[in-house]
Write an enzyme that holds these catalytic residues in place. Structure first.
Site, PDB file in Angstrom:
ATOM      1  CE  LYS A 187       7.420  -6.654   7.445  1.00 55.81           C
ATOM      2  NZ  LYS A 187       7.430  -5.238   7.855  1.00 55.81           N
ATOM      3  CD  GLU A 238      -2.326   1.444   1.573  1.00 59.48           C
ATOM      4  OE1 GLU A 238      -1.947   1.553   2.753  1.00 59.48           O
ATOM      5  OE2 GLU A 238      -2.988   2.323   0.979  1.00 59.48           O
ATOM      6  CB  SER A 256       6.012  -9.126   0.190  1.00 57.25           C
ATOM      7  OG  SER A 256       4.635  -9.310   0.477  1.00 57.25           O
ATOM      8  N   GLY A 258      -7.702  -1.354   3.908  1.00 54.28           N
ATOM      9  CA  GLY A 258      -6.563  -0.839   4.666  1.00 54.28           C
ATOM     10  C   GLY A 258      -5.756   0.160   3.868  1.00 54.28           C
ATOM     11  CG  ASP A 266      -2.494   2.714   6.360  1.00 55.20           C
ATOM     12  OD1 ASP A 266      -2.877   1.633   5.894  1.00 55.20           O
ATOM     13  OD2 ASP A 266      -1.327   2.909   6.735  1.00 55.20           O
ATOM     14  CB  SER A 321       0.604  -9.103  11.973  1.00 57.49           C
ATOM     15  OG  SER A 321       1.273  -8.991  10.731  1.00 57.49           O
TER      16      SER A 321
END
Length: 325
Positions: free
Chosen positions: A54, A205, A305, A209, A211, A79
């Site tokens: 990130k 995913e 990640s 979750g 989506d 989060s």
């Protein structure tokens, strides 16, 4: 119609991040190769600054602000990993940061965010809309909002991880990346497809979750109940608007993994690779180990990640898993 983020944007971000982000290592394992039947290359973003990929996107976005906007400060909602990344990017660039975080965010991520100098404001992720809260917070305080994934500069920054990986490995059959809001997969797909058009980009995913998988199948963004999964960094209800537009064009598939499979991957990473991964950071490895990556690729790159998990939570998850073996 051109994509909202180009390969040139990713390369420009790489130049901006040079000397600021770490060029994280790429690990290989003969044991993993034998287990999966593929030659596997793991991009270890758990060794990135703040412990996750990130920081790439956050710094790329914050560094582009004018001196006037930097002086007013930045805001973000997250989060945990984008929270830390924005807080550190702001500190590095001489700005203040206010970060909106879920009340149930891991304590280690909250402490790290505050440790980088940010003010932390909490909310209930299951009953409140963090996007609306974040926008209101930024507007009320005159701050620039740095979103966690749905922004061209964020996407371009995240794509530099795949750019680095492919510069070391050369052409791969598949690139496997975790999917939360979709910024990492979007940036990775832009970089990978530009360098090697035949490569398959597979997102991963948690089962609870999915989506992005549902959205890609429907051809439009769908919203699901906020998932309850150990992969807290992927506990999102809907993909981003910009990220979905990119992934709808470039992503080849989305695989799903269960919580137990995620922990299995965390154990393997700890025992065999000698690295610590948080649940969200282990989902790409989990999908490969569980045989969920379609197409039986022979040369595979995956992005681990992040590694932001505290000792208590790590031993809790690992202990429950090893006790069942």
């Amino acid at each position: 119609m051109p994509l909202p983020v180009s390969f040139d944007d990713v390369r420009e971000a790489a130049g901006r991040l040079a000397g600021v982000v770490r060029r994280t290592p790429v690990l290989t394992s003969r044991t993993l190769n034998a287990l999966t039947g593929a030659e596997v290359f793991i991009k270890c973003e758990n060794f990135q600054r703040v412990g996750a990929f990130k920081f790439r996107g956050a710094y790329n976005a914050v560094s582009r602000l004018t001196p006037e906007r930097l002086a007013r400060g930045v805001a973000a909602y997250s989060s945990g990993n984008h929270a830390q990344a924005t807080a550190l990017a702001a500190r590095e660039l001489g700005a203040t940061a206010v970060i909106l975080m879920p009340a149930d965010a891991p304590a280690s991520k909250v402490a790290a965010t505050a440790g980088y100098g940010a003010e932390v404001v909490t909310y209930d992720r299951y009953t409140e809309d963090r996007t609306a809260l974040g926008r209101a917070l930024a507007e009320d305080r005159g701050l620039t909002l740095i979103p966690p994934y749905d922004h061209p500069h964020i996407i371009a920054g995240q794509g530099t991880a795949a750019l680095e990986l492919l510069s070391e490995t050369g052409e791969l059959d598949a690139l496997v990346v975790p999917v939360g809001g979709g910024g990492l997969m979007a940036g990775s797909a832009i970089a990978a497809k530009a360098l090697h058009p035949a490569i398959r980009v597979v997102g991963v995913e948690p089962e609870e979750g999915d989506d992005t998988r549902r959205s890609l199948e429907c051809g439009r963004r769908v919203t699901i109940p906020v998932p309850r999964t150990i992969a807290d960094g992927q506990a999102l209800a809907t993909p981003g608007e910009i990220t979905f537009a990119v992934n709808q064009r470039l992503a080849d598939a989305v695989a799903l993994v269960g919580d137990e499979e995620i922990v299995t991957a965390m154990v393997f990473a700890f025992e065999r690779l000698k690295i610590v991964l948080e649940p969200s950071g282990a989902t790409a490895l989990a999908a490969l180990m569980a045989g969920r990556v379609p197409g039986a690729p022979r040369r595979v790159g995956l992005i681990a990640s992040g590694g932001n998990i505290d000792t208590r939570r790590f031993t809790e998850l690992i202990g429950a898993h090893t006790g069942q073996r």
